[in-house]
Design an enzyme around this catalytic site. Structure first.
Site, short mmCIF file in Angstrom:
data_model
loop_
_atom_site.label_atom_id
_atom_site.label_comp_id
_atom_site.label_asym_id
_atom_site.label_seq_id
_atom_site.Cartn_x
_atom_site.Cartn_y
_atom_site.Cartn_z
N THR A 117 0.97 -1.44 0.30
CA THR A 117 -0.01 -0.13 0.04
C THR A 117 0.28 1.26 0.30
O THR A 117 1.51 1.09 0.22
CB THR A 117 -0.46 0.19 1.30
OG1 THR A 117 -0.24 0.26 2.32
CG2 THR A 117 -1.54 -1.14 1.75
N ASP A 118 0.24 2.31 -0.44
CA ASP A 118 0.67 3.94 -0.36
C ASP A 118 0.83 3.89 1.27
O ASP A 118 0.40 3.15 2.40
CB ASP A 118 0.29 5.04 -0.90
CG ASP A 118 0.94 5.72 -1.69
OD1 ASP A 118 1.97 6.32 -0.55
OD2 ASP A 118 1.25 6.30 -2.66
N PHE A 119 1.18 5.25 2.02
CA PHE A 119 1.65 5.68 3.07
C PHE A 119 0.38 5.62 3.36
O PHE A 119 -0.72 6.21 3.10
CB PHE A 119 2.42 6.35 3.03
CG PHE A 119 2.68 6.79 4.97
CD1 PHE A 119 3.63 6.70 4.94
CD2 PHE A 119 1.38 7.92 5.16
CE1 PHE A 119 4.35 7.53 6.58
CE2 PHE A 119 2.02 8.42 6.91
CZ PHE A 119 3.52 7.83 7.14
#
Length: 765
Positions: A283-285
């Site tokens: 996932t992204d942040f």
């Protein structure tokens, strides 16, 4: 099972699904599978869930907490920590754990690590896959030498709305060009084998369609038909998969209403089943938590459930997997298989990286740590200077104002002229601005005569309090914008006084790097602040005026284009940017860069990409008052088209010669032109081939890039440039997502940009 037998079995049993193309699946590594299965049988639930967590040091995860989690095998990897001594401490903690499962270490290395290359749009402007690969190899070498195992790169999102700040990171608007660059970068970063120091795992991003966010507003939603998705936006991600990319980072955005982080179709159906991707899905942040913000999860528990069931391998900046997966597993809402599948991918990545064989492969031993991490010998100046020169695009050069005479008195003006921070660009990893060469520095080196170099700031990059509050907010990254305390009038007057003393004026204007960055979408594409007024005032002095642009997106500079005698697009050109720019300004290097993205005349033209569909009433240049698809109050088409870029010499292109008038399936058709350097000096250019399917089952783009060749010619030299076209080049996804070439008539176009092309027709039988 032998490898040959395995390949036959895969061929017989695999099903690509709708719209997919197939390629052979590699035989399994049985030693790897056996090792991972054996390890997983020894792991507790807590240890398995821990492997799915990718965290960084911060308020959410203090250093001591991460060390404790590493020692308990409840952490899979760390990002945004760099430096061998610090990473060694975390790896030491991991190897004190019960099963001694190593961590991996990751960082954003988008366009270089210590040596900063031009930003993505700059690299894309080289139209040179070898230059792209060189930047990737050096980035991998430098990142690995600092202990990193993975880089969040390349950024491969197609960007057709320049209001989007993250357009700066990618390859531009074109599908073919982006796919070619993506393949080169993935191969360069990962090398021949991942389990060797000097190579790092690439994590392509952001899967998928991030660049199509509505209105160019970061994190906004995407609503797109499947044919357009498959045709225009998915190929670069697929190129990464076919190149063997080790990881894929998900986008933040919702795709047709479903966020990527919880999108079963995107991850399981498309990426895993159709494309057969076996690597990490990251996932992204904080994106798992943001499923609640999207409105698809009621709370953290549901967010964690949706993400793991969708096929997420690792949660970046995680708390929800840690806190919620044990209870979800116990209740049956999440199965053991959901978790085990993700764990297997994480352990597989660590195995591929060689970390089970040697957890200190890239960290090394303390005795080998560099005495000075910023030592000059750790940079690759010669290589980055050469790539940066190739990235510069000459957009205008009236009356051959460029190249400049080194005996001239040069006034360097502008808010970005002396900026070493901004020339590095956004996502500058751990590159040091103290080691960067500004435009002023580069011109000073070239002149080597202080009495012939004048300077005035002229204006701030912006004086808008709203913009400054955003860019200079506490914790802002990139660095703060410098503001001169003097009034705009006083700075402007000083610039005019300096210009009057010079033979030529070089004005360096554009955006601070923080204006072309994540979260930095702009409603306007105009030069910010008083920069246009500065250019107008300098023009009034009557001195030759050279405009040097520093920016991370196309700008609408129609007025400035008219005022300037020459315009040089430099993007943010990196550590050696100033020297590279001076090389071009003074003619030590003949510019050969071409635009990877169109420049609109105004923000109202957006989107203005070249490969648009035709309409029922296309624009007619010979009938400007006709009721056609255009804006009546703006000249038609972009200010600078895709593929455009001038040189200090001129080239002629002959009519197209075809080897045949019709193409049978399984055969090739040759298309060639003669390109001649008709100027007075050696130079390079990019020969570009486009096609148009004249009549098909669905409307097709007016032009599509299908090939390009960069050539160098001496003055007077000519070269036959030959392209081969096959059925594969003519395929597209129809309304049923069938990938095929339809019989009929095609145009083949060849030129030095997308606007000025020679044209011939042929038929596919």
């Amino acid at each position: 099972m032998r490898k040959a037998a395995w390949l036959i079995l895969v061929t017989l049993l695999s099903s690509d699904g709708i719209g997919a193309q197939s390629w052979p699946e590699s035989a399994p590594d049985y030693a790897k599978l056996h090792f991972i299965d054996k390890l997983m049988r020894q792991m507790t639930v807590e240890e398995k869930i821990g492997q799915l967590r990718l965290n960084c040091i911060g308020a959410q995860s203090p250093r001591e907490q991460l060390l404790e989690e590493a020692g308990a095998s409840t952490l899979g990897g760390i990002f945004y920590a760099v430096g061998r001594s610090e990473l060694r401490e975390f790896q030491d903690a991991a190897l004190r754990s019960r099963l001694k499962i190593p961590l991996f270490f990751a960082y954003d290395v988008i366009h270089g690590h210590r040596t900063l290359f031009p930003i993505g749009l700059g690299l894309a402007s080289t139209w040179d896959t070898d230059a792209i690969a060189l930047s990737g190899r050096i980035a991998a070498k430098e990142a690995s030498a600092d202990g990193l195992d993975m880089v969040f790169s390349p950024m491969v999102d197609i960007a057709r709305d320049p209001r989007w700040g993250r357009a700066s990171e990618g390859w531009g608007e074109d599908t073919h060009l982006s796919a070619r660059y993506t393949e080169s970068m993935v191969n360069a970063l990962q090398g021949a084998t991942l389990d060797a120091a000097g190579n790092v795992m690439a994590s392509a991003k952001h899967f998928a369609l991030y660049g199509a966010a509505e209105g160019g507003r970061d994190y906004n939603s995407v609503d797109m038909s499947l044919p357009r998705m498959y045709q225009d936006y998915l190929p670069p991600y697929r190129a990464a998969v076919k190149a063997g990319v080790g990881a894929m980072m998900l986008t933040y955005v919702a795709i047709n209403g479903i966020p990527a982080t919880s999108n079963i179709w995107l991850i399981r159906d498309l990426l895993r089943q159709q494309w057969r991707f076996k690597g990490l899905v990251i996932t992204d942040f904080n994106a798992v938590a943001e499923l609640v913000s999207h409105g698809v999860a009621r709370d953290g528990r549901e967010a964690a459930m949706l993400a793991i069931k969708a096929g997420v391998s690792m949660s970046m900046s995680d708390t929800y997997f840690r806190d919620e997966l044990p209870g979800l597993l116990q209740s049956g809402a999440v199965s053991q298989k959901d978790i085990d599948d993700a764990v297997r991918e994480v352990l597989g990545a660590k195995y591929d990286l060689g970390l089970f064989a040697d957890p200190y492969l890239r960290i090394g031993t303390a005795k080998d740590d560099p005495a000075d991490i910023n030592a000059e010998h750790r940079l690759h100046r010669a290589q980055v200077r050469d790539v940066a020169r190739k990235s510069l695009v000459l957009l205008k050069n009236d009356r051959a104002v460029l190249p400049l005479d080194k005996t001239a008195v040069v006034a360097v003006v502008g808010p970005l002229a002396k900026s070493r921070v901004d020339i590095l660009g956004n996502w500058s990893s751990i590159g040091s601005s103290a080691q960067a060469i500004s435009v002023y520095d580069g011109i000073a080196h070239a002149l080597d005569a202080p009495n012939r170099l004048l300077y005035a700031r002229g204006a701030d990059v912006t004086g808008d309090p709203l913009v400054l509050d955003y860019l200079n907010a506490p914790g802002a990254n990139p660095a703060d914008v410098e503001v001169d305390p003097r009034s705009p009038t006083r700075m402007l007057q000083e610039a005019m006084d300096v210009a009057r003393q010079a033979d030529v004026v070089v004005v360096v204007v554009g955006e601070s790097r923080g204006m072309s960055y994540e979260g930095a979408s702009r409603a306007s594409l105009a030069l910010p602040g008083y920069q246009t007024q500065l250019i107008s005032a300098l023009k009034s002095t009557g001195k030759p005026l050279v405009l040097v642009l520093m920016n991370g997106r196309p700008l609408s500079i129609g007025v400035e284009h008219q005022l300037a005698d020459a315009v040089l697009e430099t993007w943010y050109s990196g550590t050696e940017g100033g020297n590279a720019i001076a090389d071009v300004l003074f003619g030590d290097y003949n510019p050969s860069g071409k635009l990877p993205i169109s420049f609109p005349r105004s923000v109202g033209q957006v989107p203005t990409y070249y490969s648009h569909l035709n309409t029922s009433r296309p624009y007619q240049a010979d009938a400007p008052r006709a009721v056609t698809s255009r804006y009546f109050d703006e000249a038609y088409g972009p200010l600078y088209p895709f593929g455009f870029g001038l040189s200090y010499t001129n080239f002629s292109v002959s009519d197209i010669t075809l080897t045949r008038q019709s193409l049978k399936r399984g055969e090739a058709l040759g298309a060639s032109v003669v390109v001649k350097n008709i100027g007075q000096r050696a130079g390079g250019t990019v020969v570009q081939l486009y096609i148009h399917d004249i009549s098909a089952s669905i409307s097709r783009p007016v032009k599509e890039l299908k090939g390009f060749q960069k050539i160098m010619l001496q003055a007077g030299e000519e070269q036959v440039v030959h392209f081969n076209l096959s059925e594969e080049d003519l395929k597209f996804y129809n309304a049923q997502l069938e990938y095929a070439a339809e019989p009929g008539e095609f145009s083949v176009m060849i030129g030095l940009d997308s606007r000025e092309v020679k044209q011939r027709r042929f038929e596919l039988l």
